[in-house]
Design an enzyme around this catalytic site. Structure first.
Site, PDB file in Angstrom:
ATOM      1  CG  ASP A  47      -0.363   0.012   2.521  1.00  0.00           C
ATOM      2  OD1 ASP A  47       0.876  -0.102   2.603  1.00  0.00           O
ATOM      3  OD2 ASP A  47      -1.098   0.143   3.526  1.00  0.00           O
ATOM      4  CB  SER A  48       4.592   1.712  -0.099  1.00  0.00           C
ATOM      5  OG  SER A  48       4.817   0.528  -0.836  1.00  0.00           O
ATOM      6  CG  ASP A  86       0.448  -4.080   2.140  1.00  0.00           C
ATOM      7  OD1 ASP A  86       0.239  -4.812   3.132  1.00  0.00           O
ATOM      8  OD2 ASP A  86       1.144  -3.044   2.186  1.00  0.00           O
ATOM      9  CE  LYS A 116       3.243  -5.863   3.926  1.00  0.00           C
ATOM     10  NZ  LYS A 116       2.657  -4.798   4.795  1.00  0.00           N
ATOM     11  CD  GLU A 118       0.577  -1.495   8.026  1.00  0.00           C
ATOM     12  OE1 GLU A 118       0.190  -0.722   8.929  1.00  0.00           O
ATOM     13  OE2 GLU A 118       1.061  -1.092   6.953  1.00  0.00           O
ATOM     14  CD  GLU A 185       7.998  -0.564   7.561  1.00  0.00           C
ATOM     15  OE1 GLU A 185       6.989  -1.251   7.272  1.00  0.00           O
ATOM     16  OE2 GLU A 185       8.207   0.580   7.113  1.00  0.00           O
TER      17      GLU A 185
HETATM   18  O1  KIV Z   1       3.348  -1.038   1.618  1.00  0.00           O
HETATM   19  C1  KIV Z   1       4.500  -1.470   1.679  1.00  0.00           C
HETATM   20  O2  KIV Z   1       5.294  -1.384   0.748  1.00  0.00           O
HETATM   21  C2  KIV Z   1       4.896  -2.086   2.930  1.00  0.00           C
HETATM   22  C3  KIV Z   1       6.344  -2.018   3.270  1.00  0.00           C
HETATM   23  C4  KIV Z   1       6.697  -0.642   3.707  1.00  0.00           C
HETATM   24  C5  KIV Z   1       6.682  -2.976   4.313  1.00  0.00           C
HETATM   25  O3  KIV Z   1       4.081  -2.533   3.660  1.00  0.00           O
END
Ligand code: KIV
Length: 282
Positions: A47-48, A86, A116, A118, A185
């Site tokens: 989600d980056s 994500d 994934k 968090e 992280e």
């Molecule tokens: O969104 C992402 O790229 C991530 C990384 C910062 C771990 O979750």
């Protein structure tokens, strides 16, 4: 020979045999294909993308629909790579049922291999339910950008004995809930090493030192595209931003100076047709 897509058991075997896994984020078809050609073990459609693609200040505004679209493009670009979708903010925090449905969307609509999410103990009911739905979940602890407000900013985590102990407890709970792997992280390397040796599942690092079962980096950082800020843990392997600006400037100069397009960049009319056209026009 075609690349063979890894499975969770290959990743587990890599941990067990001490072989490091290497993975990178990708958000579009082209970068996914470059990542696959470079031999990445996994790709994260993080989600980056909120910052790297859309220019948001953080990941909170990112939606499920945006994530699904980018995962679809990445899947098309990297058919033989293990892809992790994500889960964006509010796609799993609200309820367990909502989390399973959204995790399912990543699989049904975008063909990811795992998702994934968090958080520590507080998301274990979601992890368990998604695993019960037959999907693979990777946990993510330490600096969790979706809760950066609660953490007081994008700051390193687990730097005191108490905070490190909490992270280790979270890691154990995530494994117990059924996650196949864990991402840590921005924590001190010693803490990541304790987590890696405590858990049996693979433990990966982004900004958590070398003593992990593998490393993740953000593609825009590795390629030197992202300009807004550079976290301490980033190593830039290229400066594509500068190279791209140079290419765009050279193109601009060529057009302004009348050097582009040259004859070799144009199409020829069929022989004799220009004369016919001129006769018609006269
Ligand atoms: O969104 C992402 O790229 C991530 C990384 C910062 C771990 O979750």
């Amino acid at each position: 020979m075609d690349k063979k897509k890894l499975t969770r058991w290959d990743l587990q075997q890599m941990k067990d045999s001490g072989e490091k896994a290497v993975w990178i984020t990708a958000y579009d078809y082209w970068n996914a294909s470059f990542a696959e050609k470079a031999g990445m073990d996994m790709i994260l459609v993080g989600d980056s993308l909120g910052m790297c693609v859309y220019g948001y200040e953080g990941t909170v505004p990112v939606t499920m629909d945006q994530c699904i679209c980018h995962c679809e493009a990445v899947r098309r670009g990297a058919k033989s790579t293990f892809i992790i979708g994500d889960m964006p903010f509010l796609s799993y925090q609200v309820s367990v049922e909502n989390a399973v449905l959204n995790a399912g969307r990543f699989h049904k609509e975008a063909g990811v291999d795992a998702i994934k999410l968090e958080g520590g103990k507080r998301v274990c009911p979601q992890i368990r339910a998604i695993c019960d739905g037959g999907m693979l979940v990777m946990g993510h602890i330490g600096l969790t950008p979706q809760s950066s407000g609660q953490l007081g900013g994008f700051k390193a985590q687990g730097r005191t004995a108490r905070a490190a102990y909490e992270l280790i407890e979270d890691a154990k709970a995530i494994q117990e809930a059924g996650a196949f792997a864990l991402l840590v992280e921005a924590v001190p390397p010693e803490v990541c090493d304790i987590i890696r040796t405590t858990l049996t599942i693979p433990v990966y690092s982004i900004g958590a030192g070398i003593d992990a079962d593998g490393q993740l980096m953000i593609s825009s950082d590795v390629a030197g595209v992202f300009q807004a800020f550079t976290p301490k843990f980033v190593k830039k392997y290229e400066n594509l931003a500068e190279k791209t600006i140079q290419a765009f400037s050279a193109y601009k100069e060529d057009v302004k100076q009348g050097r582009f397009p040259a004859p070799e960049h144009t199409y020829k009319m069929v022989e004799g047709e220009l004369e016919k056209l001129q006769t018609k026009l006269n």
